[in-house]
Design an enzyme around this catalytic site. Structure first.
Site, PDB file in Angstrom:
ATOM      1  N   CYS A  54       0.977  -1.120  -0.180  1.00  0.00           N
ATOM      2  CA  CYS A  54       0.108   0.022   0.035  1.00  0.00           C
ATOM      3  C   CYS A  54       0.899   1.343  -0.167  1.00  0.00           C
ATOM      4  CB  CYS A  54      -0.880  -0.021   1.298  1.00  0.00           C
ATOM      5  SG  CYS A  54      -0.246  -0.416   2.781  1.00  0.00           S
TER       6      CYS A  54
ATOM      7  N   ALA B 277       2.679   2.425   3.490  1.00  0.00           N
ATOM      8  CA  ALA B 277       3.610   2.263   4.403  1.00  0.00           C
ATOM      9  C   ALA B 277       3.673   0.362   4.374  1.00  0.00           C
ATOM     10  CB  ALA B 277       2.909   2.497   5.709  1.00  0.00           C
ATOM     11  N   GLY B 278       2.874  -0.278   3.615  1.00  0.00           N
ATOM     12  CA  GLY B 278       3.113  -1.624   3.697  1.00  0.00           C
ATOM     13  C   GLY B 278       2.697  -2.254   4.894  1.00  0.00           C
TER      14      GLY B 278
ATOM     15  N   GLY C 276      -0.945  -1.537   6.827  1.00  0.00           N
ATOM     16  CA  GLY C 276      -2.290  -1.177   7.186  1.00  0.00           C
ATOM     17  C   GLY C 276      -3.207  -2.062   6.253  1.00  0.00           C
ATOM     18  N   ARG C 277      -3.276  -1.420   5.208  1.00  0.00           N
ATOM     19  CA  ARG C 277      -4.111  -2.242   3.863  1.00  0.00           C
ATOM     20  C   ARG C 277      -3.499  -3.313   3.546  1.00  0.00           C
ATOM     21  NH1 ARG C 277      -5.564   3.328   0.430  1.00  0.00           N
ATOM     22  NH2 ARG C 277      -6.100   4.618   2.116  1.00  0.00           N
TER      23      ARG C 277
ATOM     24  N   GLN D 102      -3.103  -2.222  10.878  1.00  0.00           N
ATOM     25  CA  GLN D 102      -2.855  -0.959  11.837  1.00  0.00           C
ATOM     26  C   GLN D 102      -3.788  -0.397  12.569  1.00  0.00           C
ATOM     27  OE1 GLN D 102      -1.470   2.009   9.068  1.00  0.00           O
ATOM     28  NE2 GLN D 102      -0.380   3.173  10.431  1.00  0.00           N
TER      29      GLN D 102
END
Length: 656
Positions: free
Chosen positions: A587, A589-590, A592-593, A631
């Site tokens: 995503c 930041a890698g 959360g999603r 997250q």
């Protein structure tokens, strides 16, 4: 005798002429500018010279004739000077009204649509009543109207223009009724106007609104009233902005104080641990049977600064916590699993001195929880827990974030390749690129981690941050090196701020040693699929790129259906590429999603194979591999909703 009679008669005529009996008002022919300026006008008075002439003549007459009639003749001066008295010049009187009441500069508030402006080559300051009368008659003749219907409203000296308007034939004096300028101009004979008034040098005849409207509006704006209006408006604007800034600052201070209060009150309670009695205390010298001693319990309280305070209590007074790891709800960065400052000092990244990261008691406890936490849900329990969002939020708050201390990554200048300085890859599962040379350790670094899949399958996924401008080549090198069959992108390129760069070409692009070709694009309802061919030398790889764009900014989707459909399509491609590398998911930041997608994928496989799901254990496993996965509590709830939706599609025969 004839001479004596003729000379006084001549003097009488001269005095009458000086009194103005034969000359009407000689000052009528003064220029308009002299009248308009309101300055005193000095008019040459003929009577003064005539008086002097009479005095000289009378002296000569007295000297030559010595007639007794001299006294009678000298008395004529008073009669002559008092006959036909001249009125004093009054500057308040309009010059044009003195000789012709119909011809005057009216200065009436005529609407702009009714005003006609005539531009002259002749200097309008030289116009007198005679010239203005000729001008009005010429305009009236060109319009086919009476001169009384043409009114000179004002003279514009700056632009050498005459402003006039035309009234209807039945207009009464004092009324401001006027005909439309456009209508008047349609009936104007321009050629006749130029022929009848050649001495004025008429260059243009136009409505006032096209010529002077901007000037009038500017005059209104910079008038006294307009200036006050601008000052008042600016004052109100400054007051509003100041109030908004004060409110914003007060809100920030309130949030800061609340955050500080949470940090002060933060505590981690561990489950009771029985402490064994010392051997010297447990034995008695002269007895073979020892009474059971009530074990004392050691409660360890870890404060936010990482200091452990042991407290010994009797087991009879100890209450057992319902959860092995209970934490009060706190912010994202406070739940990171480490007390080390989140600020990354870039100046220290160039140090090559090796160091060893020492785990704190809190980090050890957090890792133990991540490796052991579990709550298996049957299909019916899954449906029940989805309806209780507060239970899911409480459960999520207990999970340590397990963020990485920057000191654990012994690579100089690695901060230049991180999109967010607090989101770092876990060293044990970090993806290492093949180095370009042995001494360049930075070329091996990419902010990405291998993620275990269902049943602990190694390297089932790669979770990474959105590529940056200086990491695009590294990203494609990783895809090529790991032989990844699928790339899943769950972010837009920009959401308020930049989230990811456009790292794929429109048709063909070369990134480092990897050539990328786009062979096809398929538009779906919620995502776009691109078929890619990667080439390096004589070798090729086929990769599918899924770009999911339906995830809203700063919240979770209202429905889990689009993400679930994406997961099913990716799983189908993964099974069709058996034997190839991990699926790359990113995503921004890698965590959360990206964490939501991977957790949903693993949970759906578990539901399909076992008929049960352990979302808590799945998320904990993800955070062991990459800190901060899934997250927020909203994302944790969303994962359960997606699993519940998938469960509703399974056949009832699936074993629970």
């Amino acid at each position: 005798m004839r001479r004596a009679v003729g000379f006084p008669a001549l003097c009488l005529l001269l005095n009458l002429h000086a009194a103005g009996c034969f000359s009407r008002n000689n000052d009528h022919f003064l220029a308009i500018r002299q009248k308009k300026s309101w300055k005193p006008v000095f008019i040459y008075d003929h009577s003064q010279d005539i008086k002097k002439s009479l005095d000289i003549a009378q002296e000569a007459y007295k000297h030559n004739y010595h007639s007794p009639s001299e006294v009678q003749i000298s008395k004529h001066h008073q009669i002559i000077n008092s006959a036909f008295p001249r009125p004093a010049y009054d500057p308040s009187l309009n010059l044009l009204a003195e000789s012709d009441q119909d011809l005057e500069i009216e200065n009436l508030p005529i609407p702009a649509a009714n005003v006609i402006v005539v531009t002259l080559q002749m200097d309008i300051t030289k116009l007198n009543i005679t010239l203005l009368r000729i001008f009005r008659q010429g305009v009236a003749a060109a319009l086919g109207l009476l001169p009384q219907q043409v009114h000179i409203n004002r003279l514009i000296e700056k632009k050498n223009q005459v402003e006039l308007f035309v009234s209807p034939g039945n207009r009464k004096p004092g009324e401001t009724q006027a005909l439309q300028a456009e209508e008047v101009l349609r009936s104007l004979n321009v050629d006749g106007l130029h022929q009848s008034l050649p001495q004025f040098g008429i260059t243009d005849v136009a409505p006032e609104k096209n010529v002077l409207q901007g000037q009038h509006e500017a005059d209104k704006i910079w008038s006294k009233e307009g200036f006050y209006a601008v000052v008042i408006f600016l004052s109100i604007f400054i007051i509003i902005v100041t109030c908004l800034m004060i409110i914003y600052r007060l809100k920030e201070r309130l949030q800061l104080s609340l955050r500080q209060d949470k940090e002060k009150n933060q505590e981690i309670h561990l489950s009771p641990i029985a402490r064994q009695q010392a051997q010297s205390e447990a034995k008695t010298t002269h007895s073979m049977v020892q009474p059971d001693q009530a074990p004392k319990v050691l409660n360890v309280v870890v404060d936010p600064q990482g200091q452990c305070t042991p407290e010994i209590r009797n087991s009879t007074s100890t209450s057992v916590c319902p959860s092995p790891f209970r934490m009060k709800p706190i912010g994202l960065q406070e739940r990171r699993g480490s007390n080390v400052s989140l600020t990354l000092d870039m100046s220290s990244l160039g140090s090559v001195e090796p160091f060893v990261a020492v785990s704190t008691p809190r980090e050890k406890v957090a890792m133990e929880y991540l490796q052991s936490a579990s709550r298996v849900l049957t299909r019916s329990q899954l449906r029940d827990v989805v309806a209780s969002s507060h239970l899911l939020q409480s459960e999520f708050m207990e999970i340590p974030m397990n963020f990485v201390d920057p000191k654990e990554i012994d690579i100089p200048r690695h901060g230049t390749k991180n999109r967010y300085k607090t989101i770092l890859p876990n060293p044990l599962s970090r993806v290492c690129l093949r180095p370009k040379n042995i001494t360049d350790s930075l070329s091996t670094y990419i902010n990405a981690n291998y993620i275990r899949g269902y049943s602990g399958k190694e390297k089932a996924f790669i979770a990474t941050q959105g590529p940056m401008i200086n990491t695009v080549n590294d990203f494609w090198q990783m895809v090529w090196q790991e032989d990844s069959p699928v790339i899943v992108m769950i972010t837009k390129l920009k959401e308020k701020n930049e989230k990811c760069v456009l790292y794929w070409p429109e048709k063909r692009g070369i990134y480092g040693k990897v050539e990328v070709l786009v062979t096809g694009v398929t538009e779906c309802d919620n995502y776009t699929i691109r078929n890619l061919v990667l080439k390096q030398g004589s070798h090729t790889q086929h990769v599918k790129h899924y770009w999911y764009t339906s995830w809203p900014d700063h919240k979770t989707p209202d429905s889990a259906q689009p993400l679930l459909q994406l997961m099913l399509d990716v799983e189908e491609d993964r099974l069709a590429s058996e034997g190839r590398g991990p699926v790359v998911v990113h995503c921004s930041a890698g965590i959360g999603r990206t964490g939501c997608f991977i957790a949903t994928s693993i949970g759906c496989q578990q539901l399909k194979e076992e008929g049960v799901v352990d979302a808590l254990s799945i998320v904990c496993q993800l955070r062991v591999d990459r800190g901060g996965m899934v997250q927020t509590s909203e994302q944790y709830e969303f994962v359960h909703h997606a699993l519940c939706l998938f469960e509703s599609r399974l056949s009832p025969e699936t074993v629970e």
